[in-house]
Design a protein around this motif. Structure first.
Motif, PDB file in Angstrom:
ATOM      1  N   TYR A 222     -24.520  20.266  -7.844  1.00 37.84           N
ATOM      2  CA  TYR A 222     -24.220  18.941  -8.394  1.00 37.84           C
ATOM      3  C   TYR A 222     -24.297  18.940  -9.912  1.00 37.84           C
ATOM      4  CZ  TYR A 222     -24.401  14.018  -9.477  1.00 37.84           C
ATOM      5  OH  TYR A 222     -24.139  12.787 -10.026  1.00 37.84           O
ATOM      6  N   LYS A 223     -25.308  19.598 -10.460  1.00 31.61           N
ATOM      7  CA  LYS A 223     -25.467  19.620 -11.910  1.00 31.61           C
ATOM      8  C   LYS A 223     -24.293  20.324 -12.585  1.00 31.61           C
ATOM      9  CE  LYS A 223     -30.527  19.383 -11.799  1.00 31.61           C
ATOM     10  NZ  LYS A 223     -31.791  20.139 -11.956  1.00 31.61           N
ATOM     11  N   ARG A 224     -23.725  21.316 -11.922  1.00 32.41           N
ATOM     12  CA  ARG A 224     -22.588  22.051 -12.500  1.00 32.41           C
ATOM     13  C   ARG A 224     -21.266  21.329 -12.328  1.00 32.41           C
ATOM     14  NH1 ARG A 224     -21.213  25.965  -9.832  1.00 32.41           N
ATOM     15  NH2 ARG A 224     -22.723  26.030  -8.137  1.00 32.41           N
ATOM     16  N   THR A 225     -21.107  20.633 -11.207  1.00 30.27           N
ATOM     17  CA  THR A 225     -19.795  20.088 -10.861  1.00 30.27           C
ATOM     18  C   THR A 225     -19.718  18.568 -10.928  1.00 30.27           C
ATOM     19  OG1 THR A 225     -20.308  19.903  -8.499  1.00 30.27           O
ATOM     20  CG2 THR A 225     -19.440  22.028  -9.286  1.00 30.27           C
ATOM     21  N   GLY A 226     -20.863  17.885 -10.798  1.00 35.63           N
ATOM     22  CA  GLY A 226     -20.846  16.430 -10.702  1.00 35.63           C
ATOM     23  C   GLY A 226     -20.352  15.931  -9.357  1.00 35.63           C
ATOM     24  N   ILE A 227     -20.261  16.813  -8.365  1.00 34.61           N
ATOM     25  CA  ILE A 227     -19.714  16.458  -7.054  1.00 34.61           C
ATOM     26  C   ILE A 227     -20.832  16.272  -6.035  1.00 34.61           C
ATOM     27  CG2 ILE A 227     -18.358  17.301  -5.096  1.00 34.61           C
ATOM     28  CD1 ILE A 227     -16.547  18.734  -7.125  1.00 34.61           C
ATOM     29  N   PHE A 228     -20.901  15.082  -5.472  1.00 32.22           N
ATOM     30  CA  PHE A 228     -21.721  14.803  -4.296  1.00 32.22           C
ATOM     31  C   PHE A 228     -20.706  14.552  -3.183  1.00 32.22           C
ATOM     32  CE2 PHE A 228     -25.185  11.711  -2.498  1.00 32.22           C
ATOM     33  CZ  PHE A 228     -25.307  12.515  -1.383  1.00 32.22           C
ATOM     34  N   PRO A 229     -20.480  15.527  -2.300  1.00 35.34           N
ATOM     35  CA  PRO A 229     -19.349  15.459  -1.370  1.00 35.34           C
ATOM     36  C   PRO A 229     -19.278  14.176  -0.549  1.00 35.34           C
ATOM     37  CG  PRO A 229     -20.282  17.653  -1.355  1.00 35.34           C
ATOM     38  CD  PRO A 229     -21.201  16.804  -2.185  1.00 35.34           C
ATOM     39  N   ILE A 230     -18.073  13.628  -0.486  1.00 38.04           N
ATOM     40  CA  ILE A 230     -17.792  12.408   0.270  1.00 38.04           C
ATOM     41  C   ILE A 230     -17.295  12.794   1.655  1.00 38.04           C
ATOM     42  CG2 ILE A 230     -16.223  10.433   0.426  1.00 38.04           C
ATOM     43  CD1 ILE A 230     -16.291  10.332  -2.660  1.00 38.04           C
ATOM     44  N   MET A 231     -17.841  12.133   2.670  1.00 38.51           N
ATOM     45  CA  MET A 231     -17.427  12.372   4.055  1.00 38.51           C
ATOM     46  C   MET A 231     -16.554  11.236   4.601  1.00 38.51           C
ATOM     47  SD  MET A 231     -18.816  15.293   4.605  1.00 38.51           S
ATOM     48  CE  MET A 231     -19.405  15.987   3.056  1.00 38.51           C
ATOM     49  N   HIS A 232     -16.991   9.990   4.394  1.00 38.38           N
ATOM     50  CA  HIS A 232     -16.306   8.842   4.982  1.00 38.38           C
ATOM     51  C   HIS A 232     -15.937   7.825   3.912  1.00 38.38           C
ATOM     52  CE1 HIS A 232     -19.179   9.629   8.653  1.00 38.38           C
ATOM     53  NE2 HIS A 232     -18.366  10.643   8.412  1.00 38.38           N
ATOM     54  N   LEU A 233     -14.860   7.108   4.165  1.00 39.63           N
ATOM     55  CA  LEU A 233     -14.467   5.967   3.346  1.00 39.63           C
ATOM     56  C   LEU A 233     -14.365   4.731   4.233  1.00 39.63           C
ATOM     57  CD1 LEU A 233     -11.390   5.855   4.396  1.00 39.63           C
ATOM     58  CD2 LEU A 233     -10.868   7.277   2.410  1.00 39.63           C
ATOM     59  N   ILE A 234     -14.012   3.621   3.640  1.00 40.42           N
ATOM     60  CA  ILE A 234     -13.825   2.380   4.404  1.00 40.42           C
ATOM     61  C   ILE A 234     -12.335   2.144   4.596  1.00 40.42           C
ATOM     62  CG2 ILE A 234     -14.026  -0.133   4.354  1.00 40.42           C
ATOM     63  CD1 ILE A 234     -16.640   1.186   5.022  1.00 40.42           C
ATOM     64  N   ALA A 235     -11.927   2.087   5.859  1.00 41.28           N
ATOM     65  CA  ALA A 235     -10.525   1.840   6.205  1.00 41.28           C
ATOM     66  C   ALA A 235     -10.367   0.417   6.738  1.00 41.28           C
ATOM     67  CB  ALA A 235     -10.052   2.845   7.256  1.00 41.28           C
ATOM     68  N   ILE A 236      -9.273  -0.209   6.337  1.00 40.42           N
ATOM     69  CA  ILE A 236      -8.923  -1.541   6.822  1.00 40.42           C
ATOM     70  C   ILE A 236      -7.595  -1.421   7.568  1.00 40.42           C
ATOM     71  CG2 ILE A 236      -8.411  -3.935   6.202  1.00 40.42           C
ATOM     72  CD1 ILE A 236      -9.858  -3.462   3.549  1.00 40.42           C
ATOM     73  N   LYS A 237      -7.527  -2.023   8.735  1.00 35.00           N
ATOM     74  CA  LYS A 237      -6.267  -2.023   9.456  1.00 35.00           C
ATOM     75  C   LYS A 237      -5.206  -2.704   8.594  1.00 35.00           C
ATOM     76  CE  LYS A 237      -6.285  -4.237  13.364  1.00 35.00           C
ATOM     77  NZ  LYS A 237      -6.546  -4.560  14.790  1.00 35.00           N
ATOM     78  N   ARG A 238      -4.097  -2.027   8.381  1.00 35.48           N
ATOM     79  CA  ARG A 238      -3.069  -2.534   7.461  1.00 35.48           C
ATOM     80  C   ARG A 238      -2.619  -3.944   7.864  1.00 35.48           C
ATOM     81  NH1 ARG A 238       0.217  -0.285   3.713  1.00 35.48           N
ATOM     82  NH2 ARG A 238      -0.484   1.835   4.261  1.00 35.48           N
ATOM     83  N   GLU A 239      -2.444  -4.170   9.136  1.00 38.05           N
ATOM     84  CA  GLU A 239      -2.007  -5.483   9.620  1.00 38.05           C
ATOM     85  C   GLU A 239      -3.001  -6.566   9.222  1.00 38.05           C
ATOM     86  OE1 GLU A 239      -1.022  -7.647  13.937  1.00 38.05           O
ATOM     87  OE2 GLU A 239      -1.818  -5.600  13.856  1.00 38.05           O
ATOM     88  N   THR A 240      -4.292  -6.260   9.343  1.00 41.62           N
ATOM     89  CA  THR A 240      -5.329  -7.225   8.966  1.00 41.62           C
ATOM     90  C   THR A 240      -5.287  -7.507   7.472  1.00 41.62           C
ATOM     91  OG1 THR A 240      -6.765  -6.467  10.763  1.00 41.62           O
ATOM     92  CG2 THR A 240      -7.820  -7.655   8.945  1.00 41.62           C
ATOM     93  N   TYR A 241      -5.144  -6.437   6.678  1.00 37.94           N
ATOM     94  CA  TYR A 241      -5.100  -6.602   5.220  1.00 37.94           C
ATOM     95  C   TYR A 241      -3.877  -7.401   4.789  1.00 37.94           C
ATOM     96  CZ  TYR A 241      -4.068  -5.466   0.381  1.00 37.94           C
ATOM     97  OH  TYR A 241      -3.728  -5.565  -0.943  1.00 37.94           O
ATOM     98  N   GLU A 242      -2.720  -7.119   5.348  1.00 44.76           N
ATOM     99  CA  GLU A 242      -1.498  -7.790   4.912  1.00 44.76           C
ATOM    100  C   GLU A 242      -1.527  -9.277   5.265  1.00 44.76           C
ATOM    101  OE1 GLU A 242       1.663  -5.415   6.536  1.00 44.76           O
ATOM    102  OE2 GLU A 242       1.555  -3.964   4.875  1.00 44.76           O
TER     103      GLU A 242
END
Length: 333
Positions: A222-242
């Motif tokens: 982390y100190k060398r790269t600044g990367i804390f690996p991401i596993m999951h994001l938040i997804a919204i059903k497109r129909e719901t968002y639209e």
């Protein structure tokens, strides 16, 4: 009617499936309420179940979703989901490489040419681990044979809806009636990478982590790269968002508020919130290494991490080409 008036007119019912992480707990208890939304928080502490239901049946309006699964769908077009730059799950992965020392493995390069178990080749955790091995340690994984299956049960890893690989990779699905942990114990495979460690390490002293000093290794990374690996994001059903585009900003604000509540409560040491006897020392380390917030949301704070994940996905035949990071997410501020 503009979005603000729409939000004020009536709350929109939204189902949200996620693990009950500390950063999400205030949303579950109702301490934080997204504006204009009646949030039905479905606590499911099994990410694979959430992913399979969301990707397969669009079972929820909003959910946590595997980064790699979302990115491949975005790349393929006609994505049924849109995403927020909110990351329910992050994890360093050097500590999740288990080996059987009897296979002659003592260092990363020894994994070349071996049989390695993995829950799902395309899962975010596996992409990150292979990327670490190739870029950090020069491991040539081109002649590795992969065995897919559940690590600690004799089954598959859920029922994923996975898009086809872009190049041929030697993968066998484990149908032995044994878990990957058992296969490692018996010498049928040589190592396992994934999201948990094999149970067989409890009774077999030859089954160990590849990096026994993983905490130090991961901090250095982390100190060398600044990367804390991401596993999951938040997804919204497109129909719901639209139908209700205002929910993107409302949810993003609420996710940030909920995370801050979690951080504040964790820092209250009058009575330890977690069963970590040296939590105070861990918090001091959190400040030293991460500057106080190990879990940043938003595009800019995570641009390098997301770009690196996509680079690894392309190199590993999971993704055709990298996508501009800002094109993955809805615009929120």
């Amino acid at each position: 009617m503009n979005n603000n008036n729409q939000a004020a007119a009536a709350n929109v019912p939204i189902t949200f499936a996620c693990g009950l992480y500390d950063r999400m707990q205030a949303l579950y208890t109702g301490e934080v309420k997204p504006i204009g939304i009646d949030l039905n928080f479905l606590n499911i502490d099994a990410p694979r179940i959430i992913f399979d239901r969301m990707a397969g049946d669009q079972a929820y309006d909003v959910s946590e979703l595997s980064c790699s699964e979302f990115i491949t769908r975005q790349s393929a077009g006609n994505n049924a989901f849109v995403a927020l730059p909110v990351f329910p799950s992050r994890a360093f992965r050097h500590g999740f490489i288990a080996i059987n020392k009897r296979a002659g493995i003592s260092k990363p390069k020894d994994l070349e040419g071996k049989r390695i178990g993995v829950p799902l080749y395309t899962m975010s955790a596996a992409v990150w681990i292979r990327g670490h091995l190739e870029h950090e340690y020069g491991v040539d994984l081109s002649n590795v044979h992969w065995v897919e299956g559940s690590i600690n049960s004799p089954t598959g890893h859920g029922e994923p809806t996975v898009l086809p690989m872009l190049r041929k990779v030697p993968i066998t699905v484990n149908k032995s009636g044994k878990s990957l942990s058992q296969l490692l114990d018996e010498g049928e495979i040589d190592a396992i990478i994934g999201t948990t460690l094999p149970d067989s390490r409890r009774h077999n002293p030859e089954i160990v982590r590849l990096f026994p000093n993983f905490r130090q290794v991961e901090q250095d990374y982390y100190k060398r790269t600044g990367i804390f690996p991401i596993m999951h994001l938040i997804a919204i059903k497109r129909e719901t968002y639209e139908k209700n585009p205002f929910i993107a900003q409302s949810l993003y604000d609420a996710f940030n508020q909920s995370k801050q509540v979690g951080l504040n409560k964790m820092r209250n040491l009058a009575a330890l919130r977690y069963m970590l006897p040296w939590l105070g020392d861990d918090l001091d380390e959190l400040d030293t290494v991460f500057g106080g917030d190990p879990w940043p949301y938003g595009v800019e704070a995570n641009r390098t991490t997301m770009a690196t994940l996509m680079q690894y996905m392309v190199e590993q035949g999971v993704l055709k080409a990298e996508i501009p990071v800002e094109d993955l997410f809805l615009q929120v501020k």
